[in-house]
Design a protein around this motif. Structure first.
Motif, PDB file in Angstrom:
ATOM      1  N   THR A  81       0.836  -1.208   0.000  1.00 61.81           N
ATOM      2  CA  THR A  81       0.000   0.000   0.000  1.00 61.81           C
ATOM      3  C   THR A  81       0.866   1.251   0.000  1.00 61.81           C
ATOM      4  O   THR A  81       0.576   2.218  -0.715  1.00 61.81           O
ATOM      5  CB  THR A  81      -0.946   0.002   1.218  1.00 61.81           C
ATOM      6  N   LEU A  82       1.936   1.238   0.787  1.00 63.08           N
ATOM      7  CA  LEU A  82       2.843   2.386   0.823  1.00 63.08           C
ATOM      8  C   LEU A  82       3.540   2.574  -0.522  1.00 63.08           C
ATOM      9  O   LEU A  82       3.749   3.706  -0.965  1.00 63.08           O
ATOM     10  CB  LEU A  82       3.869   2.219   1.947  1.00 63.08           C
ATOM     11  N   VAL A  83       3.890   1.463  -1.176  1.00 61.22           N
ATOM     12  CA  VAL A  83       4.522   1.534  -2.498  1.00 61.22           C
ATOM     13  C   VAL A  83       3.529   2.109  -3.505  1.00 61.22           C
ATOM     14  O   VAL A  83       3.887   2.958  -4.327  1.00 61.22           O
ATOM     15  CB  VAL A  83       5.051   0.150  -2.933  1.00 61.22           C
ATOM     16  N   GLU A  84       2.283   1.673  -3.425  1.00 59.47           N
ATOM     17  CA  GLU A  84       1.241   2.214  -4.318  1.00 59.47           C
ATOM     18  C   GLU A  84       1.056   3.718  -4.109  1.00 59.47           C
ATOM     19  O   GLU A  84       0.699   4.439  -5.043  1.00 59.47           O
ATOM     20  CB  GLU A  84      -0.090   1.506  -4.075  1.00 59.47           C
ATOM     21  N   ASP A  85       1.314   4.179  -2.887  1.00 62.21           N
ATOM     22  CA  ASP A  85       1.194   5.598  -2.570  1.00 62.21           C
ATOM     23  C   ASP A  85       2.411   6.405  -3.005  1.00 62.21           C
ATOM     24  O   ASP A  85       2.494   7.605  -2.752  1.00 62.21           O
ATOM     25  CB  ASP A  85       0.951   5.799  -1.072  1.00 62.21           C
ATOM     26  N   GLY A  86       3.401   5.712  -3.631  1.00 63.13           N
ATOM     27  CA  GLY A  86       4.518   6.437  -4.219  1.00 63.13           C
ATOM     28  C   GLY A  86       5.879   6.232  -3.583  1.00 63.13           C
ATOM     29  O   GLY A  86       6.864   6.786  -4.056  1.00 63.13           O
ATOM     30  N   LEU A  87       5.957   5.456  -2.519  1.00 62.86           N
ATOM     31  CA  LEU A  87       7.263   5.208  -1.915  1.00 62.86           C
ATOM     32  C   LEU A  87       7.950   4.046  -2.622  1.00 62.86           C
ATOM     33  O   LEU A  87       7.291   3.152  -3.143  1.00 62.86           O
ATOM     34  CB  LEU A  87       7.105   4.849  -0.430  1.00 62.86           C
ATOM     35  N   GLY A  88       9.271   4.073  -2.611  1.00 61.59           N
ATOM     36  CA  GLY A  88      10.022   2.913  -3.082  1.00 61.59           C
ATOM     37  C   GLY A  88       9.894   1.807  -2.050  1.00 61.59           C
ATOM     38  O   GLY A  88       9.519   2.056  -0.902  1.00 61.59           O
ATOM     39  N   GLU A  89      10.222   0.587  -2.425  1.00 58.75           N
ATOM     40  CA  GLU A  89      10.030  -0.540  -1.506  1.00 58.75           C
ATOM     41  C   GLU A  89      10.854  -0.377  -0.225  1.00 58.75           C
ATOM     42  O   GLU A  89      10.366  -0.641   0.869  1.00 58.75           O
ATOM     43  CB  GLU A  89      10.366  -1.853  -2.191  1.00 58.75           C
ATOM     44  N   GLU A  90      12.097   0.041  -0.354  1.00 57.33           N
ATOM     45  CA  GLU A  90      12.938   0.226   0.843  1.00 57.33           C
ATOM     46  C   GLU A  90      12.405   1.356   1.712  1.00 57.33           C
ATOM     47  O   GLU A  90      12.359   1.237   2.939  1.00 57.33           O
ATOM     48  CB  GLU A  90      14.384   0.514   0.437  1.00 57.33           C
ATOM     49  N   GLU A  91      11.978   2.441   1.071  1.00 57.99           N
ATOM     50  CA  GLU A  91      11.384   3.553   1.822  1.00 57.99           C
ATOM     51  C   GLU A  91      10.112   3.114   2.522  1.00 57.99           C
ATOM     52  O   GLU A  91       9.832   3.526   3.646  1.00 57.99           O
ATOM     53  CB  GLU A  91      11.062   4.715   0.885  1.00 57.99           C
ATOM     54  N   ALA A  92       9.316   2.291   1.851  1.00 61.95           N
ATOM     55  CA  ALA A  92       8.066   1.806   2.424  1.00 61.95           C
ATOM     56  C   ALA A  92       8.340   0.954   3.660  1.00 61.95           C
ATOM     57  O   ALA A  92       7.652   1.075   4.678  1.00 61.95           O
ATOM     58  CB  ALA A  92       7.273   1.015   1.391  1.00 61.95           C
TER      59      ALA A  92
END
Length: 104
Positions: A83-94
């Motif tokens: 969900t965080l990745v879908e919101d625009g974060l990279g996987e590591e950032e998520a």
């Protein structure tokens, strides 16, 4: 403030309160040479969150609902990160954001 994660289509709310502290001390605490609890489980859990250890999330969710399996919890964390990745974060950032959300 509570941390909420969806596990098996059900919201699991993690509140850092006396109940969670007590359960953490009981289930995660170390024992001395006589087998007596050192009541340090909450401290161990806190360090796990600060150090972004994977066990932190599993331990927290199991403390709230011990009927959930490790795989169910891992699926929930994957969903949270997705969900965080879908919101625009990279996987590591998520992944890092999960721990930031826990700290809040």
């Amino acid at each position: 403030m509570a941390f909420v994660i969806k596990v098996k289509k059900k919201d699991v709310e993690i509140k850092f309160n006396y109940r969670l502290n007590f359960k953490a001390n009981k289930k995660l605490g170390t024992k001395n040479e006589n087998g007596e609890s050192q009541n340090d489980g909450a401290g161990i859990l806190f360090v796990q969150v600060l150090e972004k250890e994977d066990d932190a999330l599993i331990n927290l969710i199991k403390l709230v609902d011990d009927k959930l399996s490790e795989n169910e919890i891992l699926d929930a964390v994957d969903g949270y990160v997705a969900t965080l990745v879908e919101d625009g974060l990279g996987e590591e950032e998520a992944y890092d954001q999960v721990f930031e959300d826990l700290k809040e």
